[in-house]
Scaffold this motif. Structure first.
Motif, PDB file in Angstrom:
ATOM      1  N   GLY A 152       0.801  -1.230   0.000  1.00  0.00           N
ATOM      2  CA  GLY A 152       0.000   0.000   0.000  1.00  0.00           C
ATOM      3  C   GLY A 152       0.826   1.269   0.000  1.00  0.00           C
ATOM      4  N   GLN A 153       2.159   1.118  -0.031  1.00  0.00           N
ATOM      5  CA  GLN A 153       3.016   2.308   0.023  1.00  0.00           C
ATOM      6  C   GLN A 153       4.136   2.260  -1.028  1.00  0.00           C
ATOM      7  OE1 GLN A 153       4.109   2.782   4.311  1.00  0.00           O
ATOM      8  NE2 GLN A 153       2.768   4.578   4.193  1.00  0.00           N
ATOM      9  N   VAL A 154       3.807   1.796  -2.219  1.00  0.00           N
ATOM     10  CA  VAL A 154       4.824   1.715  -3.286  1.00  0.00           C
ATOM     11  C   VAL A 154       5.468   3.080  -3.518  1.00  0.00           C
ATOM     12  CG1 VAL A 154       4.985   1.538  -5.800  1.00  0.00           C
ATOM     13  CG2 VAL A 154       3.991  -0.330  -4.493  1.00  0.00           C
ATOM     14  N   ASN A 155       4.642   4.119  -3.567  1.00  0.00           N
ATOM     15  CA  ASN A 155       5.163   5.474  -3.822  1.00  0.00           C
ATOM     16  C   ASN A 155       6.023   5.967  -2.648  1.00  0.00           C
ATOM     17  OD1 ASN A 155       2.918   5.599  -2.156  1.00  0.00           O
ATOM     18  ND2 ASN A 155       1.829   7.171  -3.330  1.00  0.00           N
ATOM     19  N   TYR A 156       5.473   5.820  -1.449  1.00  0.00           N
ATOM     20  CA  TYR A 156       6.151   6.326  -0.245  1.00  0.00           C
ATOM     21  C   TYR A 156       7.460   5.571   0.006  1.00  0.00           C
ATOM     22  CZ  TYR A 156       6.560   7.758   4.705  1.00  0.00           C
ATOM     23  OH  TYR A 156       6.994   8.266   5.913  1.00  0.00           O
ATOM     24  N   SER A 157       7.420   4.235  -0.083  1.00  0.00           N
ATOM     25  CA  SER A 157       8.645   3.477   0.198  1.00  0.00           C
ATOM     26  C   SER A 157       9.707   3.745  -0.871  1.00  0.00           C
ATOM     27  CB  SER A 157       8.365   1.985   0.350  1.00  0.00           C
ATOM     28  OG  SER A 157       7.734   1.495  -0.793  1.00  0.00           O
ATOM     29  N   ALA A 158       9.277   3.951  -2.123  1.00  0.00           N
ATOM     30  CA  ALA A 158      10.242   4.292  -3.185  1.00  0.00           C
ATOM     31  C   ALA A 158      10.900   5.640  -2.866  1.00  0.00           C
ATOM     32  CB  ALA A 158       9.547   4.348  -4.540  1.00  0.00           C
ATOM     33  N   SER A 159      10.104   6.590  -2.394  1.00  0.00           N
ATOM     34  CA  SER A 159      10.670   7.916  -2.083  1.00  0.00           C
ATOM     35  C   SER A 159      11.669   7.824  -0.930  1.00  0.00           C
ATOM     36  CB  SER A 159       9.556   8.920  -1.739  1.00  0.00           C
ATOM     37  OG  SER A 159       9.006   8.675  -0.451  1.00  0.00           O
ATOM     38  N   LYS A 160      11.356   7.003   0.060  1.00  0.00           N
ATOM     39  CA  LYS A 160      12.232   6.917   1.239  1.00  0.00           C
ATOM     40  C   LYS A 160      13.486   6.073   0.945  1.00  0.00           C
ATOM     41  CE  LYS A 160       9.668   9.457   3.930  1.00  0.00           C
ATOM     42  NZ  LYS A 160      10.100  10.804   4.333  1.00  0.00           N
ATOM     43  N   ALA A 161      13.337   5.019   0.132  1.00  0.00           N
ATOM     44  CA  ALA A 161      14.514   4.249  -0.297  1.00  0.00           C
ATOM     45  C   ALA A 161      15.410   5.145  -1.151  1.00  0.00           C
ATOM     46  CB  ALA A 161      14.085   3.012  -1.075  1.00  0.00           C
ATOM     47  N   GLY A 162      14.779   5.983  -1.981  1.00  0.00           N
ATOM     48  CA  GLY A 162      15.539   6.934  -2.795  1.00  0.00           C
ATOM     49  C   GLY A 162      16.326   7.901  -1.936  1.00  0.00           C
ATOM     50  N   LEU A 163      15.700   8.354  -0.857  1.00  0.00           N
ATOM     51  CA  LEU A 163      16.387   9.278   0.061  1.00  0.00           C
ATOM     52  C   LEU A 163      17.622   8.624   0.687  1.00  0.00           C
ATOM     53  CD1 LEU A 163      13.904  11.169   2.467  1.00  0.00           C
ATOM     54  CD2 LEU A 163      15.671  12.152   1.007  1.00  0.00           C
ATOM     55  N   ILE A 164      17.484   7.338   1.005  1.00  0.00           N
ATOM     56  CA  ILE A 164      18.611   6.619   1.623  1.00  0.00           C
ATOM     57  C   ILE A 164      19.764   6.509   0.610  1.00  0.00           C
ATOM     58  CG2 ILE A 164      19.338   4.361   2.531  1.00  0.00           C
ATOM     59  CD1 ILE A 164      16.466   4.211   3.828  1.00  0.00           C
TER      60      ILE A 164
END
Ligand code: NAD
Length: 249
Positions: A152-164
């Motif tokens: 349910g958080q494909v967008n959010y987790s992609a953004s946070k993995a990107g930040l890492i």
């Protein structure tokens, strides 16, 4: 005790929630604070409240992290008032949850634009000053789901993995200028972002937390305080988890 007297800290999305708690924690340690948010009323009130409570200088600047010109204006206002920037906390973030099957492109783009590109825009606006000063600490607010994923958080987790990923790459570039770049990855933290979850969803999440409680914004702020201070002077490119043991790396 950590002393940040003489240091200047900018925290994005700090009108409320975790960002506000981070601003308070850094002010308590003596730093002067720039509150910046798209929420004008909350931002102004927070800046006033912190100045009075902790006897530090504060400034509120309305700024939208998705707009690079707005970020440049934020950096200009910071330099005009304080003449330096020591700590940048890229905290502004949103969720637009939904299963992948039904996720709209607009919700994917918006989350990436604010959570990931927003940190890029803000960091670019301050980076040259930090490298010239040969000192600075940049802290990106990631999330446990950037490390483990979440239905349910494909967008959010992609953004946070990107930040890492961005944290690690920039840490390698910035190290030679004595600028450190780290991330904090909170788990489930009490805030307006998680208030919207149903009791059932919260209960299910808690089953995965060995400490069996939600974290507080102050728990996250304590990690940011550590990464802001000289106590972490040999730490860069890292992601510090604040998640009650939810995942262990
Ligand atoms: P929040 O919604 O209370 O605060 C987010 C702040 O960001 C708000 O003040 C909002 O106005 C601001 N903001 C949103 N869009 C903006 C924009 N375009 N420009 C500038 N400011 C903007 O949420 P929170 O729980 O305090 O979250 C803060 C950060 O912590 C976010 O990056 C979030 O992803 C992260 N996080 C939160 C949790 C949690 O459980 N609450 C867990 C992991 C990570």
């Amino acid at each position: 005790m950590i002393n940040l007297k003489g240091k200047v800290a900018v925290i994005t999305g700090s009108g409320r929630g975790i960002g506000k708690s981070v601003a308070e924690k850094l002010a308590e340690a003596g730093a002067d604070i720039i509150i910046t948010d798209i929420l004008v009323e909350a931002g102004e009130a927070t800046a006033k409240e912190i100045a009075k409570k902790y006897n530090v200088e504060t400034l509120f600047v309305e700024s939208n992290v998705t707009n690079s010109e707005s970020c440049v204006a934020l950096a200009k206002a910071t330099m005009e008032k304080f003449g330096r920037i020591d700590i940048l906390v890229n905290n502004a973030g949103i969720t637009r949850d939904g299963l992948f099957m039904r996720m709209k492109e607009i919700d994917f783009d918006l989350v990436i634009d604010i959570n990931l590109k927003g940190a890029f825009n803000t960091t670019q606006a301050f980076y040259r000053t930090m490298t010239k000063q040969r000192t600075g600490s940049i802290i990106n607010m990631a999330s446990v789901v950037g490390l483990m994923g979440n239905a349910g958080q494909v967008n959010y987790s992609a953004s946070k993995a990107g930040l890492i990923g961005m944290t690690k790459s920039l840490a390698r570039e910035a190290a030679k200028r004595n600028v450190r770049v780290n991330a904090v990855a909170p788990g489930y933290i009490q805030s307006e972002m998680t208030d919207v979850l149903s009791p059932e969803a919260k209960e299910m999440m808690m089953r995965n937390v060995p400490l069996e409680i939600m974290g507080t914004p102050e728990d996250v702020a304590n990690a940011v305080l550590f990464l802001s201070s000289d106590l972490s002077s040999y730490i860069t490119g890292q992601t510090l988890s604040v998640n009650g043991g939810m995942i262990m790396q």
